[in-house]
Design a protein around this motif. Structure first.
Motif, PDB file in Angstrom:
ATOM      1  N   GLN A 126      40.236  51.981  35.282  1.00  0.00           N
ATOM      2  CA  GLN A 126      41.658  50.774  34.935  1.00  0.00           C
ATOM      3  C   GLN A 126      41.086  49.601  35.047  1.00  0.00           C
ATOM      4  N   ALA A 127      40.416  49.697  36.332  1.00  0.00           N
ATOM      5  CA  ALA A 127      39.121  47.664  36.843  1.00  0.00           C
ATOM      6  C   ALA A 127      38.164  47.724  35.809  1.00  0.00           C
ATOM      7  N   LEU A 128      37.542  48.711  35.840  1.00  0.00           N
ATOM      8  CA  LEU A 128      36.602  48.728  35.342  1.00  0.00           C
ATOM      9  C   LEU A 128      36.725  48.388  33.736  1.00  0.00           C
ATOM     10  N   GLN A 129      38.038  48.756  33.028  1.00  0.00           N
ATOM     11  CA  GLN A 129      38.567  49.012  31.988  1.00  0.00           C
ATOM     12  C   GLN A 129      38.572  46.760  31.771  1.00  0.00           C
ATOM     13  N   GLN A 130      39.152  47.159  32.522  1.00  0.00           N
ATOM     14  CA  GLN A 130      39.640  45.156  32.575  1.00  0.00           C
ATOM     15  C   GLN A 130      38.783  44.459  32.996  1.00  0.00           C
ATOM     16  N   GLN A 131      37.590  44.536  34.080  1.00  0.00           N
ATOM     17  CA  GLN A 131      36.291  43.484  33.814  1.00  0.00           C
ATOM     18  C   GLN A 131      35.522  44.015  32.396  1.00  0.00           C
ATOM     19  N   ALA A 132      35.295  45.564  31.723  1.00  0.00           N
ATOM     20  CA  ALA A 132      34.715  45.239  30.310  1.00  0.00           C
ATOM     21  C   ALA A 132      34.839  44.541  29.350  1.00  0.00           C
ATOM     22  N   ASP A 133      36.639  44.190  28.869  1.00  0.00           N
ATOM     23  CA  ASP A 133      37.263  43.388  28.392  1.00  0.00           C
ATOM     24  C   ASP A 133      37.276  42.144  28.752  1.00  0.00           C
ATOM     25  N   ILE A 134      37.548  41.837  30.096  1.00  0.00           N
ATOM     26  CA  ILE A 134      36.637  40.622  30.472  1.00  0.00           C
ATOM     27  C   ILE A 134      35.402  40.167  30.271  1.00  0.00           C
ATOM     28  N   ARG A 135      34.515  41.071  29.923  1.00  0.00           N
ATOM     29  CA  ARG A 135      33.214  40.628  29.822  1.00  0.00           C
ATOM     30  C   ARG A 135      32.653  39.694  28.665  1.00  0.00           C
ATOM     31  N   ALA A 136      33.377  41.183  27.508  1.00  0.00           N
ATOM     32  CA  ALA A 136      33.610  41.221  26.036  1.00  0.00           C
ATOM     33  C   ALA A 136      33.594  39.590  26.022  1.00  0.00           C
ATOM     34  N   ARG A 137      34.975  39.099  26.153  1.00  0.00           N
ATOM     35  CA  ARG A 137      35.682  37.758  25.735  1.00  0.00           C
ATOM     36  C   ARG A 137      34.823  36.570  26.623  1.00  0.00           C
ATOM     37  N   SER A 187      46.959  30.186  31.704  1.00  0.00           N
ATOM     38  CA  SER A 187      46.881  29.244  33.270  1.00  0.00           C
ATOM     39  C   SER A 187      45.680  29.558  33.992  1.00  0.00           C
ATOM     40  N   VAL A 188      45.174  28.563  34.884  1.00  0.00           N
ATOM     41  CA  VAL A 188      43.915  27.934  34.896  1.00  0.00           C
ATOM     42  C   VAL A 188      44.222  29.314  35.777  1.00  0.00           C
ATOM     43  N   ALA A 189      44.642  29.615  36.555  1.00  0.00           N
ATOM     44  CA  ALA A 189      45.053  30.073  38.058  1.00  0.00           C
ATOM     45  C   ALA A 189      44.768  31.697  37.504  1.00  0.00           C
ATOM     46  N   GLU A 190      45.292  32.003  36.186  1.00  0.00           N
ATOM     47  CA  GLU A 190      45.013  33.355  35.679  1.00  0.00           C
ATOM     48  C   GLU A 190      43.306  33.130  35.261  1.00  0.00           C
ATOM     49  N   LEU A 191      43.253  32.310  34.991  1.00  0.00           N
ATOM     50  CA  LEU A 191      41.648  32.429  34.144  1.00  0.00           C
ATOM     51  C   LEU A 191      40.483  32.689  35.847  1.00  0.00           C
ATOM     52  N   ALA A 192      41.465  32.342  36.916  1.00  0.00           N
ATOM     53  CA  ALA A 192      40.039  31.738  37.543  1.00  0.00           C
ATOM     54  C   ALA A 192      40.303  33.189  38.737  1.00  0.00           C
ATOM     55  N   ALA A 193      41.729  34.333  38.663  1.00  0.00           N
ATOM     56  CA  ALA A 193      41.905  35.643  38.900  1.00  0.00           C
ATOM     57  C   ALA A 193      40.929  36.320  37.952  1.00  0.00           C
ATOM     58  N   MET A 194      40.643  36.044  36.811  1.00  0.00           N
ATOM     59  CA  MET A 194      39.051  37.184  36.031  1.00  0.00           C
ATOM     60  C   MET A 194      38.189  37.023  36.283  1.00  0.00           C
ATOM     61  N   MET A 195      37.533  35.960  36.585  1.00  0.00           N
ATOM     62  CA  MET A 195      36.560  35.556  37.105  1.00  0.00           C
ATOM     63  C   MET A 195      36.566  36.349  38.424  1.00  0.00           C
ATOM     64  N   ASN A 196      37.313  35.760  39.357  1.00  0.00           N
ATOM     65  CA  ASN A 196      36.596  36.926  40.746  1.00  0.00           C
ATOM     66  C   ASN A 196      37.188  38.149  40.781  1.00  0.00           C
ATOM     67  N   MET A 197      37.835  38.961  39.495  1.00  0.00           N
ATOM     68  CA  MET A 197      37.563  39.986  39.099  1.00  0.00           C
ATOM     69  C   MET A 197      36.602  40.902  39.107  1.00  0.00           C
ATOM     70  N   LEU A 198      35.432  39.755  38.783  1.00  0.00           N
ATOM     71  CA  LEU A 198      34.072  40.060  38.167  1.00  0.00           C
ATOM     72  C   LEU A 198      33.437  39.913  38.856  1.00  0.00           C
ATOM     73  N   VAL A 199      33.830  38.873  40.356  1.00  0.00           N
ATOM     74  CA  VAL A 199      33.091  38.934  41.171  1.00  0.00           C
ATOM     75  C   VAL A 199      32.746  39.813  42.242  1.00  0.00           C
ATOM     76  N   SER A 200      33.986  40.048  42.851  1.00  0.00           N
ATOM     77  CA  SER A 200      34.978  41.322  43.455  1.00  0.00           C
ATOM     78  C   SER A 200      34.173  42.572  43.570  1.00  0.00           C
ATOM     79  N   GLY A 201      35.049  42.614  41.776  1.00  0.00           N
ATOM     80  CA  GLY A 201      34.990  44.380  41.566  1.00  0.00           C
ATOM     81  C   GLY A 201      35.812  44.979  42.287  1.00  0.00           C
ATOM     82  N   PRO A 202      36.834  46.610  42.126  1.00  0.00           N
ATOM     83  CA  PRO A 202      37.130  47.098  42.941  1.00  0.00           C
ATOM     84  C   PRO A 202      36.949  48.739  43.294  1.00  0.00           C
TER      85      PRO A 202
END
Length: 204
Positions: A126-137, A187-202
């Motif tokens: 599910q985390a990988l799916q989220q990452q792919a979705d964020i990259r698409a955005r 929010s900006v915090a939510e946007l930052a969380a998205m970018m952090n998910m891409l950088v860190s990755g679970p």
């Protein structure tokens, strides 16, 4: 998507006994007699739990584990080991296996590990799916919107971003609105969380 269960062992007797054991627990495993057969038929991007024999001809269990890791697969791995290979099994855990089991396999422990493995695999998938979705955005942003995004993430005010990019503040405000809309960020915090998910990755 329910994580599948895979058994990989070159010993047909082991495959048969483990299959029988799992079927008695309501689990229908997919069996492979070699690591290569597993790789040829399994989509590593899908969730699952793979029970791998360490000592196999050709590609052994450790090499297969490393291949799964290199693919950043959400598949959880449980190693099977015979006597004399405990040190190798421990090394497998160090490089990413969930756990290892000694033959003959304890059914209760296997069931417990499979349940945990399926939960972890589903979480990672599910985390990988989220990452792919964020990259698409991100890919949907224009070059200018990407520049504004970097300014937003740096905590800069609109007027500062406008000055740095040499465009009107009102234009920055419109770009900023487009960025938040396209990224589906409230929010900006939510946007930052998205970018952090891409950088860190679970995963891995």
């Amino acid at each position: 998507m329910t994580p599948a269960v895979y058994l990989v062992d070159d010993d047909p007797d082991v495959l048969e006994s483990l299959s029988w054991m799992l079927e008695g627990l309501g689990i229908a495993p997919i069996c492979f007699a070699s690591a290569q057969a597993f790789l040829d038929q399994v989509n590593l991007s899908h969730p699952g739990v793979a029970v791998l024999d360490i000592d196999m001809p050709g590609m052994d269990g450790m090499a297969l584990l490393e291949h799964i890791n290199a693919a950043h697969s959400p598949i959880s791995v449980i190693m099977l080991t015979g006597q004399g290979t405990i040190a190798l099994a421990v090394k497998c855990i160090q490089i990413g296996a969930l756990d290892f089991l000694e033959k003959p396999v304890d059914g209760d422990k296997l069931q417990s590990l499979l349940t945990l493995g399926q939960q972890l695999s589903d979480r990672d998938w599910q985390a990988l799916q989220q990452q792919a979705d964020i990259r698409a955005r991100l890919d949907s942003l224009t070059k200018r919107e990407n520049e504004v995004l970097q300014g937003i993430l740096a905590g800069k005010m609109n007027k500062v971003i406008a000055a740095e990019l040499g465009i009107a503040q009102r234009t920055i405000e419109l770009h900023r609105q487009n960025v938040m809309t396209k990224m589906m960020a409230g929010s900006v915090a939510e946007l930052a969380a998205m970018m952090n998910m891409l950088v860190s990755g679970p995963v891995n």
